[in-house]
Design a protein around this motif. Structure first.
Motif, PDB file in Angstrom:
ATOM      1  N   GLN A 149       0.798  -1.115   0.108  1.00 34.80           N
ATOM      2  CA  GLN A 149      -0.062   0.146   0.153  1.00 34.80           C
ATOM      3  C   GLN A 149       0.832   1.369  -0.002  1.00 34.80           C
ATOM      4  O   GLN A 149       0.239   2.373  -0.360  1.00 34.80           O
ATOM      5  CB  GLN A 149      -0.915   0.051   1.101  1.00 34.80           C
ATOM      6  CG  GLN A 149      -2.158  -0.673   1.223  1.00 34.80           C
ATOM      7  CD  GLN A 149      -3.353  -0.343   1.855  1.00 34.80           C
ATOM      8  OE1 GLN A 149      -3.222   0.311   2.905  1.00 34.80           O
ATOM      9  NE2 GLN A 149      -4.517  -0.844   1.364  1.00 34.80           N
ATOM     10  N   VAL A 150       2.040   1.129   0.584  1.00 30.07           N
ATOM     11  CA  VAL A 150       2.870   2.450   0.457  1.00 30.07           C
ATOM     12  C   VAL A 150       4.030   2.438  -0.681  1.00 30.07           C
ATOM     13  O   VAL A 150       4.722   3.301  -0.888  1.00 30.07           O
ATOM     14  CB  VAL A 150       3.873   2.514   2.015  1.00 30.07           C
ATOM     15  CG1 VAL A 150       2.733   2.867   3.045  1.00 30.07           C
ATOM     16  CG2 VAL A 150       4.900   1.352   1.871  1.00 30.07           C
ATOM     17  N   GLY A 151       3.852   1.352  -1.447  1.00 29.82           N
ATOM     18  CA  GLY A 151       4.716   1.302  -2.767  1.00 29.82           C
ATOM     19  C   GLY A 151       6.154   1.056  -2.476  1.00 29.82           C
ATOM     20  O   GLY A 151       6.947   1.128  -3.304  1.00 29.82           O
ATOM     21  N   ALA A 152       6.193   0.044  -1.455  1.00 28.00           N
ATOM     22  CA  ALA A 152       7.516  -0.398  -1.125  1.00 28.00           C
ATOM     23  C   ALA A 152       7.668  -1.659  -1.504  1.00 28.00           C
ATOM     24  O   ALA A 152       7.083  -2.346  -1.797  1.00 28.00           O
ATOM     25  CB  ALA A 152       7.971  -0.121   0.481  1.00 28.00           C
ATOM     26  N   ARG A 153       9.222  -2.190  -1.728  1.00 27.80           N
ATOM     27  CA  ARG A 153       9.491  -3.402  -2.094  1.00 27.80           C
ATOM     28  C   ARG A 153       9.603  -4.421  -1.002  1.00 27.80           C
ATOM     29  O   ARG A 153       9.483  -5.446  -1.119  1.00 27.80           O
ATOM     30  CB  ARG A 153      10.719  -3.499  -2.922  1.00 27.80           C
ATOM     31  CG  ARG A 153      10.874  -2.554  -3.891  1.00 27.80           C
ATOM     32  CD  ARG A 153      12.097  -2.956  -4.868  1.00 27.80           C
ATOM     33  NE  ARG A 153      12.182  -1.739  -5.794  1.00 27.80           N
ATOM     34  CZ  ARG A 153      11.427  -1.835  -6.913  1.00 27.80           C
ATOM     35  NH1 ARG A 153      10.409  -2.802  -7.374  1.00 27.80           N
ATOM     36  NH2 ARG A 153      11.747  -1.155  -7.937  1.00 27.80           N
TER      37      ARG A 153
END
Length: 694
Positions: A149-153
Motif C-alpha cells: 500500500q505504500v509502494g515499497a519493495r
C-alpha cells in the motif's frame, strides 16, 4: 539469591522429571497422539514430495514480507484451532456440570474436567486466542499489505521482521509444549495475583505463561517498530500523508499502541518473574508487595492491547466497504482522526477493569467517562461506513458479507461496553459472564474483519479467488454460531453467573448452556466449510484464477496494492509507482492507465535470505524451556548462543543482492504476454538469482 523450591531438583535437569509427564490423563494423552499423528503425516508428506529444500530456501530463511506475513497467519490459524478446542472443552464442561445432581467423569465430581485442569484450559484459551491467534493474524496482514500500500519493495527492516515472527512462534511453541510436559497457568490469562505467585502456584504452569508472554511480547514490539518505520520512511514518491490509504493509517495507529504498550507487559512480566525466581515482593500479599500494582500495570498494557486488536479490523472494513460500494470512503479525514482518537483514549480507560477495587468515586467517574468517550469516534466510523454504502452500487460478495457483519456486531459489543462503563452497573456485573460476552462480541468484530481481509486480498497474494459459494456458507455458519453462543451469555451474566466456573450450582441455567453448546457445534460446521473452501479453491484454481492487476479481481479496487500484479512477484513493483491520488488504482482505472507499461527498467536491490533468525529462535526456545524448568546451565549456554548469533550478524555486510534490470524486464514481459492472452495458467514467478547468507 534464587528462591529455594520444594520437590525434586537436579543440576542437569532442574525441576524436570517424569512426574511432570501427564501420561495418566486420557484427554492429554489423546491430544498428544493426535498432535503426533498430524505432525508425522505432515513430515511424511513433505519428505515424499521432496519439499524440504524448497521450504528451507523459500520460506524458513526468507525475508520476503509476503512470505513472513503468510507464516504469521498460518501460525495464527494453528493456534486459533488450539484455542477453539479449549473453548469447546470449556463450554462442554459447563453444560455438563450445572447442578448438584450432574454426573462426573475422569476424576471430576461434575462434568469431565477437574477444577485444576479446567483452570488451565481456561487460562490457555484466553492467552492463545488473544496473543497467539488473533494478534499474529493481524500482524501477518500488515506484513503483507502495508509495503504494497505504500509502494515499497519490502519492510524497512527485513531481518528484524523475520526475528519478530520467530520470537512470536517461540512463545506459541512454549504454550503448546506445556500441554504435554508440565502444566499451564491456572491463574487465568491475566495471571491473577497473588494466585500467580510462587506460594500459590508452585508448579511450572505460571512459568510457561511468563516466558511465553515475555518472548512473544518482544517479537510483537519489534514487529510494531517495523510497521511504523515502513510507513514513515518508505512511502512511494507522491504519497503524502493525505494520500496514505486507510488500512495503512489503522496499521500505523495499531503499531503505535504496540510500541508503547508491549514494553509495559515486558516490565510487569519481568517483575512477576523476579518475585517467583529471586524472591522479591513486588506483587505479594505481604512484605511490602502491592497486589493492585500488578493489576494496574497489567491492564495499562491490557486495555490498549484490546484496541490494538480492533483498530486494524476497522481499516479492513473501510477498505472492503469502499470497494464493494464502488465509492470513495465517506469522511476519510474524520475516519483517520477517529482512529487516532480511539488509540489515544485507550490509555485512559484501563481502570474500568476493576471499578470494585474501591479507589473512590472521583477516580471511578473519570475512568467511566473516559470509557464512554470511546463510543464517539467509534460511532463516527460506523456512520461513515453506512454513508459509504448509501447510494453505492453494492455487491455482496463474501468479503462484503464479512464486513457488513461487523456493522451488526460492533453496536452490540460497543453498547454493552458502555453499560459496563457505568460504575453502578459494573458493580453488579463485574466478573460475570456478561463481561465475557462483551469482550467476545468485540473479538468477533476482529475475527469477521480478518475473514473479510483473507477473502478480499487472497487473490492479490495467490492469484485466484476462494470459492464464493462455500464462502457464504462459512459466513452464515459463523453468524448463527456467534448468536447461539454469545446472546445466551449476556443473559447468563444478567442472571448472576460468574466467570471461570467449572461447576454451576444453579441447574436452571443449564438450558442456556445447552444453547451455547449448540453454538459450538455450529462453529464446528463453520470450520468444516472453511477447510472445504480452501481445499476446493486450491483444487479448482484454474477455473477462477485472476492474474491481471487491473481491477478485474473484484472490479472496485481502489488503493495502491492493486497496482502490483496478481499474484505479487517477489519484488512487488517492477518500477516504484508514483502516487497521484489516495485511491491510486481507482484513479488509474478512470484515466485509462491500468495497462500502462514502464518505459525502462532498473536494477532492484532485495534482501538476501538468512538462517540467523531461525537459529536465534531455536536458541531462544531452548532458553525459554531452560528458564521454565530452571536448568541454569542450559539457559546460560542458549543465551550465549543468542548473543553469538547477533554478533555474527553484525559482521555480515553483504545482506542484499541485485536483480538485474534485464531479469526484471524478462519477468514483466512474461506477465504481460499472459495478461494480454488472459491465460489462467500463470503461476507466481519464482525468486530467481536470490543470494543467501547464513
Amino acid at each position: 539469591m534464587l528462591v529455594p523450591l520444594q520437590g525434586h531438583y537436579s543440576f542437569w535437569l532442574g525441576r524436570l522429571s517424569m512426574q511432570w509427564v501427564p501420561y495418566d490423563n486420557p484427554i492429554i494423552v489423546g491430544a498428544f497422539v493426535f498432535a503426533c499423528s498430524v505432525g508425522l503425516a505432515i513430515v511424511a508428506g513433505i519428505t515424499r514430495l521432496g519439499w524440504w529444500g524448497y521450504l528451507w530456501r523459500e520460506w524458513v530463511t526468507s525475508l520476503d514480507h509476503k512470505k513472513i506475513g503468510l507464516m504469521y497467519m498460518i501460525m495464527g490459524a494453528i493456534m486459533l484451532f488450539r484455542g477453539f478446542v479449549d473453548a469447546v472443552m470449556i463450554r462442554a464442561q459447563q453444560a455438563m456440570a450445572a447442578g448438584p445432581h450432574t454426573a462426573g467423569f475422569l476424576d471430576a465430581s461434575h462434568g469431565y474436567l477437574p477444577p485444576f485442569h479446567f483452570d488451565q484450559v481456561y487460562g490457555s484459551h484466553g492467552t492463545i486466542m488473544i496473543l497467539f491467534a488473533v494478534t499474529p493474524m493481524l500482524i501477518g496482514m500488515m506484513n503483507i499489505i502495508v509495503p504494497l500500500q505504500v509502494g515499497a519493495r519490502d519492510m524497512a527492516y527485513p531481518f528484524l521482521n523475520s526475528i519478530g515472527l520467530y520470537l512470536t512462534a517461540v512463545g506459541a511453541a512454549l504454550v503448546m509444549l506445556s500441554l504435554f510436559l508440565g502444566e499451564f497457568s491456572h491463574a487465568g490469562w491475566v495471571g491473577l495475583t497473588p494466585l500467580s505467585e510462587l506460594a500459590y502456584s508452585p508448579g511450572v504452569g505460571v512459568d510457561y505463561w511468563l516466558w511465553a508472554l515475555q518472548i512473544s511480547g518482544i517479537g510483537t514490539t519489534i514487529g510494531s517498530i517495523n510497521i511504523v518505520a515502513t510507513i514513515v520512511k518508505m512511502r512511494a514518491p507522491g504519497m503524502t500523508w493525505g494520500k496514505l490509504p486507510i488500512f495503512s493509517w489503522t496499521s500505523l495507529s495499531m503499531s503505535t499502541i504496540g510500541i508503547t504498550a508491549f514494553p509495559i507487559l515486558t516490565v510487569v512480566v519481568s517483575l512477576l518473574t523476579l518475585d517467583r525466581y529471586v524472591g522479591t515482593h513486588f506483587f505479594t500479599a505481604g512484605l511490602g508487595g502491592d497486589l493492585m500494582l500488578y493489576k494496574n500495570l497489567f491492564w495499562m498494557w491490557g486495555h490498549p492491547e484490546v484496541y490494538f486488536l480492533i483498530l486494524l479490523p476497522f481499516g479492513v472494513v473501510s477498505e472492503v466497504i469502499a470497494n464493494f460500494s464502488h465509492k470513495q470512503l465517506f469522511g476519510f479525514t474524520t475516519m483517520v482522526l477517529a482512529t487516532f482518537a480511539i488509540a489515544g483514549v485507550s490509555w485512559s480507560v484501563w481502570l474500568h477493569h476493576f471499578f470494585v477495587m474501591g479507589q473512590g468515586p472521583g477516580v471511578n467517574t473519570y475512568f467511566g467517562i473516559a470509557t464512554m468517550l470511546v463510543g464517539i469516534p467509534t460511532g463516527v466510523k460506523l456512520f461513515n461506513w453506512i454513508f459509504t454504502m448509501c447510494r453505492g452500487r453494492l455487491h455482496f460478495d463474501p468479503p462484503m458479507l464479512w464486513a457488513t457483519g461487523t456493522l451488526f456486531l460492533l453496536p452490540i459489543g460497543g453498547l454493552s461496553g458502555v453499560i459496563l462503563a457505568m460504575v453502578p452497573a459494573d458493580y453488579e456485573m463485574h466478573n460475570s459472564v456478561f463481561v465475557i460476552a462483551h469482550f467476545h462480541n468485540m473479538v468477533m468484530v476482529t475475527v469477521f474483519a480478518e475473514f473479510a481481509a483473507i477473502t478480499y486480498w487472497f487473490p492479490k497474494v495467490f492469484g485466484f479467488k476462494l470459492d464464493p459459494t462455500i464462502g457464504k456458507k462459512v459466513f452464515w455458519s459463523w453468524v448463527v454460531a456467534a448468536a447461539l453462543v454469545f446472546i445466551p451469555m449476556y443473559g447468563l451474566g444478567l442472571m448472576g453467573m460468574t466467570r471461570r466456573l467449572s461447576y454451576i450450582s444453579r441447574p436452571e441455567l443449564q438450558p442456556f448452556l445447552y444453547v451455547q453448546e449448540a453454538g459450538m457445534f455450529m462453529f464446528c460446521v463453520a470450520a468444516f466449510y472453511q477447510f472445504k473452501q480452501f481445499y476446493m479453491s486450491i483444487r479448482d484454481r484454474a477455473k477462477g484464477v485472476h492474474l491481471i492487476g487491473d481491477g478485474e479481481v473484484w472490479s472496485g479496487e481502489r488503493s495502491v496494492e492493486w497496482v502490483a500484479h496478481s499474484p505479487v512477484p517477489f519484488y512487488n513493483f517492477a518500477v516504484t509507482p508514483y502516487i497521484h491520488q489516495r485511491d491510486e488504482w481507482a484513479w488509474r482505472r478512470a484515466e485509462g492507465h491500468v495497462r500502462a507499461k514502464p518505459e525502462r527498467y532498473v536494477d532492484i536491490e532485495m534482501p538476501k535470505n538468512t538462517a540467523i533468525p531461525f537459529l536465534m529462535a531455536g536458541a531462544t526456545f531452548v532458553f525459554g524451556f531452560a528458564m521454565v524448568w530452571r536448568i541454569w546451565w542450559l539457559g546460560a549456554v542458549s543465551f550465549a548462543g543468542i548473543v553469538a548469533l547477533l554478533v555474527l550478524r553484525s559482521f555480515i555486510d553483504d545482506t542484499e543482492y541485485t536483480v538485474p534490470a534485464a531479469d526484471v524486464e524478462k519477468h514483466e514481459q512474461q506477465f504481460f504476454r499472459h495478461r494480454d492472452a488472459h491465460s489462467p495458467d500463470l503461476r507466481p514467478i519464482e525468486q530467481a538469482g536470490r543470494g543467501v547468507y547464513l
